[in-house]
Each structure stands twice: as structure tokens, then as C-alpha cells.
Write a protein that holds these residues in place. Sequence first.
Motif, short mmCIF file in Angstrom:
data_model
loop_
_atom_site.label_atom_id
_atom_site.label_comp_id
_atom_site.label_asym_id
_atom_site.label_seq_id
_atom_site.Cartn_x
_atom_site.Cartn_y
_atom_site.Cartn_z
N ARG A 76 -1.15 -70.13 40.89
CA ARG A 76 -1.03 -68.92 41.70
C ARG A 76 -2.35 -68.83 42.47
O ARG A 76 -3.42 -68.97 41.88
CB ARG A 76 -0.87 -67.74 40.74
CG ARG A 76 -0.38 -66.48 41.39
CD ARG A 76 0.21 -65.55 40.32
NE ARG A 76 0.48 -64.24 40.89
CZ ARG A 76 1.13 -63.29 40.22
NH1 ARG A 76 1.54 -63.51 38.97
NH2 ARG A 76 1.35 -62.10 40.79
N GLU A 98 -0.53 -66.44 33.43
CA GLU A 98 -0.33 -67.60 34.31
C GLU A 98 -0.94 -68.86 33.70
O GLU A 98 -2.01 -68.80 33.09
CB GLU A 98 -0.99 -67.36 35.68
CG GLU A 98 -0.32 -66.27 36.51
CD GLU A 98 1.09 -66.67 36.98
OE1 GLU A 98 1.91 -65.77 37.16
OE2 GLU A 98 1.35 -67.89 37.12
N ALA A 120 1.41 -70.06 51.17
CA ALA A 120 2.54 -69.26 50.66
C ALA A 120 3.85 -70.06 50.71
O ALA A 120 4.83 -69.69 50.08
CB ALA A 120 2.66 -67.97 51.46
N VAL A 123 3.00 -71.91 47.04
CA VAL A 123 2.66 -71.16 45.82
C VAL A 123 2.67 -69.66 46.11
O VAL A 123 2.70 -69.24 47.26
CB VAL A 123 1.25 -71.54 45.30
CG1 VAL A 123 1.18 -73.01 44.93
CG2 VAL A 123 0.18 -71.17 46.33
N THR A 124 2.63 -68.87 45.04
CA THR A 124 2.48 -67.42 45.20
C THR A 124 1.04 -67.15 45.63
O THR A 124 0.11 -67.70 45.03
CB THR A 124 2.72 -66.72 43.84
OG1 THR A 124 3.99 -67.11 43.37
CG2 THR A 124 2.65 -65.21 43.98
N ASP A 126 -1.74 -64.19 46.20
CA ASP A 126 -2.07 -62.78 45.97
C ASP A 126 -3.39 -62.44 46.64
O ASP A 126 -4.43 -62.91 46.22
CB ASP A 126 -2.22 -62.53 44.47
CG ASP A 126 -0.91 -62.70 43.72
OD1 ASP A 126 -0.11 -61.75 43.72
OD2 ASP A 126 -0.70 -63.81 43.19
#
Length: 236
Positions: A76, A98, A120, A123-124, A126
Motif C-alpha cells: 500500500r 497490511e 494508483a 496499488v492502493t 493513501d
Amino acid sequence: MVSIFPSYLAPLREALLGRAISRGLLELTVHDLRAWTHDVHQAVDDSPYGGGPGMVMRPQVWGDALDDVLAGPPARLVVPTPAGRPFTQALAREFSAEERLVFACGRYEGIDQRVLDDAARRVTVDEVSIGDYVLVGGEVAVLAIVEAVVRLLPGVLGNPRSAAEDSFSDGLLEGPAYTRPEVWRGLAVPDVLRSGNHALIDRWRRDRSLERTHRRRPDLLEALPADALDRADRAL
Ligand SMILES: Nc1ncccc1[N+](=O)[O-]
């Protein structure tokens, strides 16, 4: 982690976190972003399209760095930025579950948006903020985020109860704490804490916690789920 100031992240190898690493509870790798530059000046930034103050970090360098660092087990991508969503204890818990987190430490006026948009796709991503103020770069935020996350990993804290009883874990601020001596500079420890009556002590602590939250963070009280406050709480 990827940063142009890897030594900024050295404190992560100290004390509690350092012990967690040496005990194999987590692995930490810090990469110098400049390893992915190819020019003699190792340039990582350039002036912003559309003008304006400061510099923006170039997409090519970050793109190559993240291609390498994001390769391997699913990860992430966490990007500290004042424009991010608030980093909270709940998000710390989420991150602690995670398998792998990759932190991109931005400097100057941030990283070219296309780096995040491109990441993005795989992967995610943030974008998170540790507070409404502007630091020079993401490294200090990464120190805070990693400390909040790692202390939640099983085995890191001596007493697992303390993570469970953190401030914010019940949505309230923690109340005052005391230890020996009983009287210090004329200030005495509240009698109830020496009473041995644990029902009374729990009630007293809950009241102090509610009072403090009401006084300092009424927004947290507003955010509590309806059933979070029992009748005794409401009586306060
Ligand atoms: N507040 C911040 N300022 C600069 C970089 C990152 C930041 N943050 O909160 O994650």
C-alpha cells in the motif's frame, strides 16, 4: 521508504522500533530517491507548470523508484501530504494489518500528481496528513505514522493492553495519570486511585476522560456512536 534525506528516518532504528526490527517483528528499508536519477546534478525537482512558488518533484525519478520499490509482495503506498486525509488511530490500525507499506516522502511543493495517478493503477494509494500545518517534507510525518502503526503490531509493546487502552481507542482522550510519590510538591494523587476499589477507579477514570474530551476535543464526543455513552456517562 523513499526519501532524498534517508538519514532523516534513522530514528526509526532507535529504541522500541529498533528493538522490534532486531526481533524480526518488521523489516525497514530506506531508499535514497537520488539513486534513480541519471543526471550529474541528480535533479529530483523542477519548476511547476502554471508558475507559482517552489519546486515540484519530477515524475520520471519517482516513477522509476516506485516501479522498483513497489515490485514484490502487494504493498500500500502511503504519501504524507498536508493535502491528505487525516491520519487517525483507526487508519493506524488499518495500516498495521497490511503486509507491506511503502512510504513516499515528498519535499518542496509535493510530487507531480501523475506519479500518484500512475501508482494508483497498481496499488492502493493513501495521501494522508498528520496535521493542519505545513512541514518541509514528508519524512517527519513518516516517523509519526510508522511509530503509530508499529506499536500496534503484536509483540512490539510489552503490555498489549496499553495499545487497546490508548487515547482514541474508545474514541475519548485519555485522562490524567499518576505514579509515586503520593504527594509531590504539595500535590496529592486523587484518593480514589489509592482506594483499591476498581469499579470506582474505572468510573473516575471514565469521568476524567469524558471531561477532558468535552473540554479539549468536543468534536470527538460528537463523532461517538450513539450507544458509546452509557447512562452514567450522560449523568456527568
Ligand atoms: N503536514 C505536512 N506537511 C508536509 C508534508 C506532510 C505533511 N503531513 O501532514 O503529512
